[in-house]
Design a protein around this motif. Structure first.
Motif, PDB file in Angstrom:
ATOM      1  N   MET A 353       3.466   3.895 -13.354  1.00 33.28           N
ATOM      2  CA  MET A 353       4.748   3.134 -12.917  1.00 33.28           C
ATOM      3  C   MET A 353       5.763   3.696 -11.266  1.00 33.28           C
ATOM      4  SD  MET A 353       6.420   2.512 -16.435  1.00 33.28           S
ATOM      5  CE  MET A 353       5.388   1.403 -17.811  1.00 33.28           C
ATOM      6  N   TRP A 354       5.751   4.763 -11.567  1.00 34.93           N
ATOM      7  CA  TRP A 354       6.470   5.916 -10.297  1.00 34.93           C
ATOM      8  C   TRP A 354       6.439   5.610  -8.851  1.00 34.93           C
ATOM      9  CZ3 TRP A 354      10.949   9.306  -9.755  1.00 34.93           C
ATOM     10  CH2 TRP A 354      11.251   9.959  -8.598  1.00 34.93           C
ATOM     11  N   PRO A 355       4.624   5.695  -8.922  1.00 38.90           N
ATOM     12  CA  PRO A 355       4.099   5.272  -7.690  1.00 38.90           C
ATOM     13  C   PRO A 355       4.404   3.483  -6.834  1.00 38.90           C
ATOM     14  CG  PRO A 355       2.668   6.772  -8.653  1.00 38.90           C
ATOM     15  CD  PRO A 355       3.538   5.802 -10.049  1.00 38.90           C
ATOM     16  N   ALA A 356       4.257   2.586  -8.299  1.00 43.66           N
ATOM     17  CA  ALA A 356       4.562   1.386  -8.212  1.00 43.66           C
ATOM     18  C   ALA A 356       5.446   0.687  -7.833  1.00 43.66           C
ATOM     19  CB  ALA A 356       4.127   0.730  -9.510  1.00 43.66           C
ATOM     20  N   ILE A 357       6.788   1.428  -8.315  1.00 42.78           N
ATOM     21  CA  ILE A 357       8.445   1.496  -7.759  1.00 42.78           C
ATOM     22  C   ILE A 357       9.002   1.692  -7.141  1.00 42.78           C
ATOM     23  CG2 ILE A 357      10.075   1.656  -9.802  1.00 42.78           C
ATOM     24  CD1 ILE A 357       9.201   1.682 -11.770  1.00 42.78           C
ATOM     25  N   PHE A 358       8.712   3.348  -7.033  1.00 42.97           N
ATOM     26  CA  PHE A 358       9.417   4.126  -5.973  1.00 42.97           C
ATOM     27  C   PHE A 358       9.295   3.234  -3.827  1.00 42.97           C
ATOM     28  CE2 PHE A 358      11.406   6.843  -2.853  1.00 42.97           C
ATOM     29  CZ  PHE A 358      11.956   7.652  -3.713  1.00 42.97           C
ATOM     30  N   PRO A 359       7.717   3.132  -3.965  1.00 40.90           N
ATOM     31  CA  PRO A 359       7.753   1.395  -2.794  1.00 40.90           C
ATOM     32  C   PRO A 359       8.505   0.527  -2.956  1.00 40.90           C
ATOM     33  CG  PRO A 359       5.560   2.004  -4.219  1.00 40.90           C
ATOM     34  CD  PRO A 359       6.499   3.068  -4.786  1.00 40.90           C
ATOM     35  N   LEU A 360       8.512  -0.043  -3.794  1.00 35.99           N
ATOM     36  CA  LEU A 360       9.128  -1.777  -4.116  1.00 35.99           C
ATOM     37  C   LEU A 360      10.722  -1.605  -3.671  1.00 35.99           C
ATOM     38  CD1 LEU A 360       7.199  -2.990  -7.044  1.00 35.99           C
ATOM     39  CD2 LEU A 360       7.004  -3.766  -4.467  1.00 35.99           C
ATOM     40  N   GLY A 361      10.944  -0.132  -4.409  1.00 35.24           N
ATOM     41  CA  GLY A 361      12.582  -0.125  -4.091  1.00 35.24           C
ATOM     42  C   GLY A 361      13.160   0.460  -2.999  1.00 35.24           C
ATOM     43  N   ILE A 362      12.653   0.808  -1.808  1.00 35.13           N
ATOM     44  CA  ILE A 362      12.926   0.998  -0.689  1.00 35.13           C
ATOM     45  C   ILE A 362      12.756   0.178   0.499  1.00 35.13           C
ATOM     46  CG2 ILE A 362      13.215   3.950  -1.370  1.00 35.13           C
ATOM     47  CD1 ILE A 362      10.817   4.491  -0.434  1.00 35.13           C
ATOM     48  N   LYS A 363      11.168  -0.700   0.470  1.00 31.70           N
ATOM     49  CA  LYS A 363      11.221  -1.230   0.892  1.00 31.70           C
ATOM     50  C   LYS A 363      11.775  -2.219   1.675  1.00 31.70           C
ATOM     51  CE  LYS A 363       7.079  -5.240   1.371  1.00 31.70           C
ATOM     52  NZ  LYS A 363       6.078  -6.003   0.974  1.00 31.70           N
TER      53      LYS A 363
END
Length: 430
Positions: A353-363
């Motif tokens: 979850m973290w590896p998927a959410i983090f880049p989507l949030g700061i993209k």
């Protein structure tokens, strides 16, 4: 940003230091799983909710320190920031000694908060190093390596602390309940609390040695004022934005990280309490966190193999939330060891979850990326809040502990599912 002069390959010594630092992060973070049942006994706490305040003290520090940490690092430099973070961890470990000796739970929570403040600063300082100590093309590989060190530490610490702190847990617990308040009762609590001395003196010494090494070794410096270069179309478009508040997907991502850490901590740190309430043998109370983290490590390797070769980050996130809801429901409506096993198996669902959410949030944040990353890190506070909500449902509203777990977990997973399907897109088209 100062680049590694040997840019064709990873600088070995800085990489080894990063691995050691991530090991420290994992060890201290996941020590909570063993501390929760111990402090309830040693500090004679009345409810699990009071014991869950350890998680509050540990994770709320990220909410307050995430953004200031960038400013601190800008003032003292990243290498000095690493040393300062380790010094804070040492101070926190040493404060635990008088807290245990005086049976002061309040001082113990202060010690946990001080340690967590050091970890928040360390998290902010160490991550940029993984990008600059070798070729950018292999940065993901370095992140994977330090991630394994982090999770390995998390698997080790419940075994180490559990064998020391929770030795003869059932017999001591029964004896404390039988004794009336008085000198013998207090002496038994004092003897029990002294078990904290050895492990945390060891932590202080180990971290002190690492701080000396970090100070002595030549490390690359990071220019915090340098703008990140990008060819991402959305990031280029972000140059037209004038405020961080013009990126709604960032704040939706912050909330997704909040719930991501919430479910991760619930599965990893509450499992010991869950095992006790299921009346399972002490073995399962002691080592519950280890079982969950072994499952997380399995999920971590699944992600390395399958993303993006077989599934996209968004698809993986959707699958994880559905699996998380399914396993939570099975745990809530089953009994005994079966229920416990499905809590541990949540580690597989939570790992990606973290590896998927983090880049989507700061993209697409462009020049706002550093601030956006700090805001996302603040979401770690989910690990502080959600166990208290679970405790409130269970201890104050007297909801069955398995149903309370279901009511706490499912809404969190549903929000992450929303972010994976729609939330990460909101505002990006504008």
């Amino acid at each position: 940003m100062t680049t590694n002069p040997n840019s064709g390959k990873t600088a070995i010594v800085p990489m080894l230091i990063c691995c050691a630092l991530f090991f420290i992060l994992g060890y201290i973070t996941w020590a909570n799983g063993a501390l929760i049942p111990f402090v309830r006994l040693a500090f004679n706490l009345e409810t699990d909710t009071q014991a869950f305040l350890i998680l509050f003290a540990s994770y709320i520090a990220y909410f307050f320190l995430a953004l200031p940490s960038s400013w601190i690092l800008g003032k003292i430099g990243f290498k000095n920031g690493l040393v300062a973070s380790l010094v804070l961890i040492i101070i926190g470990a040493l404060i635990i000694i008088p807290a245990a000796s005086n049976l002061s739970y309040q001082l113990f929570l202060v010690a946990i908060f001080v340690q967590a403040s050091g970890m928040a600063l360390l998290q902010t300082a160490i991550n940029p190093y993984l990008s600059i100590i070798g070729p950018i093309e292999s940065a993901a590989q370095r992140i994977s390596i330090v991630g394994i060190f982090n999770k390995t530490a998390g698997m080790i610490v419940p075994v180490v602390l559990g064998s020391i702190l929770l030795k003869d847990y059932d017999s001591i617990s029964s004896k404390i309940k039988e004794l009336k308040a008085g000198a013998e009762h207090d002496a038994l609590l004092a003897e029990l609390s002294e078990r904290l001395h050895g492990p945390y003196i060891g932590v202080a010494i180990g971290v002190a040695i690492l701080a000396i090494v970090v100070f002595a070794v030549k490390m690359p410096e990071v220019d915090v004022n340098k703008e990140e270069e990008t060819t991402d179309e959305a990031a280029v478009t972000s140059t037209k934005k004038t405020s961080i508040f013009q990126f709604p997907h960032l704040f939706l991502g912050f909330l997704a990280i909040f719930f991501c850490v919430a479910v991760e901590v619930m599965a990893g740190d509450i499992i010991g309490t869950y095992g006790r309430l299921l009346s399972l043998p002490p073995f399962f109370v002691k080592y519950g966190t280890t079982f969950t983290l072994v499952c997380m490590l399995v999920g971590y390797f699944i992600g390395i193999i399958s993303i993006p070769k077989f599934v996209s980050q968004q698809t993986a996130l959707r699958i994880c939330t559905i699996v998380g809801i399914t396993f939570t429901a099975i745990s809530a409506f089953s009994t005994g060891l079966t229920s416990y096993i499905f809590v541990a198996l949540l580690g597989i669902a939570n790992a990606l979850m973290w590896p998927a959410i983090f880049p989507l949030g700061i993209k697409g944040l462009g020049r706002f990326t550093k601030t956006g990353s700090g805001i996302m890190i603040m979401g770690i506070a989910g690990g502080a809040i959600w166990p208290l909500i679970y405790g409130y449902l269970k201890d104050t509203l007297h909801v069955d502990f398995q149903h309370a777990f279901l009511f706490a977990m499912v809404p969190a997973y549903l929000y992450i599912l929303f972010f994976a399907t729609k939330g990460h897109k909101i505002g990006k088209e504008n």
